[in-house]
Write an enzyme that holds these catalytic residues in place. Structure first.
Site, PDB file in Angstrom:
ATOM      1  N   ASP A 136       0.358  -1.644   0.246  1.00 43.51           N
ATOM      2  CA  ASP A 136      -0.079   0.287   0.065  1.00 43.51           C
ATOM      3  C   ASP A 136       0.345   1.436  -0.091  1.00 43.51           C
ATOM      4  OD1 ASP A 136      -3.384   0.346   1.298  1.00 43.51           O
ATOM      5  OD2 ASP A 136      -1.586   2.408   1.248  1.00 43.51           O
ATOM      6  N   ASP A 192      -3.806   2.286  -4.991  1.00 39.42           N
ATOM      7  CA  ASP A 192      -2.694   2.207  -4.781  1.00 39.42           C
ATOM      8  C   ASP A 192      -2.263   1.340  -3.921  1.00 39.42           C
ATOM      9  OD1 ASP A 192      -3.871   2.774  -1.653  1.00 39.42           O
ATOM     10  OD2 ASP A 192      -2.792   4.303  -0.984  1.00 39.42           O
ATOM     11  N   GLU A 193      -2.966   0.001  -3.743  1.00 35.32           N
ATOM     12  CA  GLU A 193      -2.870  -1.313  -3.255  1.00 35.32           C
ATOM     13  C   GLU A 193      -2.693  -2.741  -3.736  1.00 35.32           C
ATOM     14  OE1 GLU A 193      -6.072  -2.371   0.165  1.00 35.32           O
ATOM     15  OE2 GLU A 193      -7.076  -1.018  -0.821  1.00 35.32           O
TER      16      GLU A 193
END
Ligand code: TTP
Ligand code: MG
Length: 359
Positions: A9, A103-104
């Site tokens: 992340d 974002d992960e």
């Protein structure tokens, strides 16, 4: 073979992208948010978080909490482009990768000789090639990996077994675990269960009685950091939508139609890029009294062109003919064509709720 899963992340994602082009702001409290009276904070730098500024609080409140913070308007095009660069690196690191958000991502590392070294390499590659920092969690399943990646941010790197996770996070409230939301946490608290350790030790029968035969045992498994969810490269989305909340309520029908047409174009662009076509087009209208209305129509065959989506959406809007000022307008497509892929992963309620991409 013991399972091994990693979760990665990015740290303070939107802010970090902004700092790349404005390095002079490094080390300062920086907030990415819109400027309208209703805007909320999307990201705060770790310096700003010390003042209590977090995602999802109103921007106006953030200003009061941290008057010296630098406020930057969001640039979603830049974030999406950066996300694609990062995810290309993530996909190169393992054969099975599940991108769980901008974002992960989860990586299935079972059978890999040195998963830790591989993840260290990935973090360095992301740092070298994009300038962004990331945190990593490694564990025997997605749940442990996810909670670990969040536990030592920023630049975290934490590997735990389920037993170690139970010890380390036992004192935390049940809501720490993805899949246990605020409502469930409240219901647990009413039973006197206020920590993950307490939940893990609650007899299954008690939980079944209060939460039912499915949710009860599920909650206990979550608290015990047990999770058999697969890392699945095609997360099946059942619908896709674009919506917009206006800075001020809109009355003018022509203006509403212009906005809806624009939303339809944005939606179509995404569908075309990902080669998806759906049969059901819908609209969502929230009025100034906060009532939310949806209308939908199913077409004879799947489509994804902006002209058809816009035409159907406009028709639905005209038929609905809002009788009050409009606060939010959205367009949605569902009923996607079957793809030559496997079935959907077990719905475990985990993962962060899909953030509607603001327009
Ligand atoms: P997160 O990974 O939750 O947050 P983050 O990357 O900013 O910070 P952290 O270091 O704690 O991981 O979300 C990723 C991005 O998603 C974030 O940069 C902005 C966006 N976002 C919102 O727009 N609204 C929200 O409520 C949240 C939580 C995130
Ligand atoms: Mg993040």
């Amino acid at each position: 073979v013991d399972r091994c899963v990693a979760h990665i992340d990015l740290d303070a994602f939107y802010v970090s992208v902004e700092l790349l082009r404005r390095p002079e702001l490094k080390g300062l409290p920086v907030v990415v948010s819109g400027s309208s009276p209703r805007a909320v904070v999307t990201t705060a730098s770790y310096e700003a978080r010390k003042f209590g500024v977090h995602s999802a609080i109103p921007a106006a409140r953030a200003r009061r909490l941290c008057p010296d913070a630098i406020f930057i308007p969001p640039d979603f095009v830049a974030y999406r482009e950066m996300s694609q660069r990062v995810m290309a690196l993530v996909r190169a690191a393992a054969p099975t990768v599940e991108v769980a958000g901008l974002d992960e991502a989860y990586l299935e590392l079972t059978g890999m000789l040195s998963p830790r070294a591989e993840m260290r390499r990935l973090v360095s590659a992301i740092r070298d090639q994009t300038g962004l920092g990331a945190s990593v969690g490694i564990g025997p399943n997605k749940l442990v990996a996810k909670v670990c990646s969040d536990a030592d941010k920023p630049a975290g790197f934490l590997q735990l077994t389920s037993a170690e996770a139970r010890t380390r996070f036992g004192a935390e409230p049940p809501g720490l675990v993805p899949g246990i939301g605020p409502k469930t946490q409240e219901a647990l608290s009413a039973l006197g269960i206020r920590s993950l350790a307490a939940l893990a030790q609650t007899p299954e029968a008690t939980l079944v009685e209060r939460f039912g035969a499915r949710l009860g045992p599920y909650l206990r498994r979550r608290a015990r950091f047990e999770d058999d969810g697969a890392v699945s490269s095609d997360r099946v989305r059942v619908s896709e939508s674009r919506e917009r909340t206006f800075p001020e309520d809109v009355r003018d029908p022509a203006e509403l139609e212009r906005i809806l047409t624009r939303l339809a174009h944005m939606l179509a662009e995404d569908l075309e890029q990902s080669e998806r076509r759906g049969r059901t087009v819908g609209i969502k209208v929230r009025l100034d009294d906060f009532s939310t209305h949806t209308r939908a129509r199913t077409l004879p065959g799947p489509i994804n062109d902006s002209a058809t989506i816009a035409a159907v959406a406009l028709e639905l809007l005209r038929a609905f003919a809002p009788q009050r000022p409009v606060r939010l307008l959205g367009v949605r497509i569902a009923g996607f064509e079957e793809r030559a892929s496997k079935q959907a992963p077990a719905a475990d309620g985990a993962g962060k709720p899909q953030l509607a991409l603001p327009v």
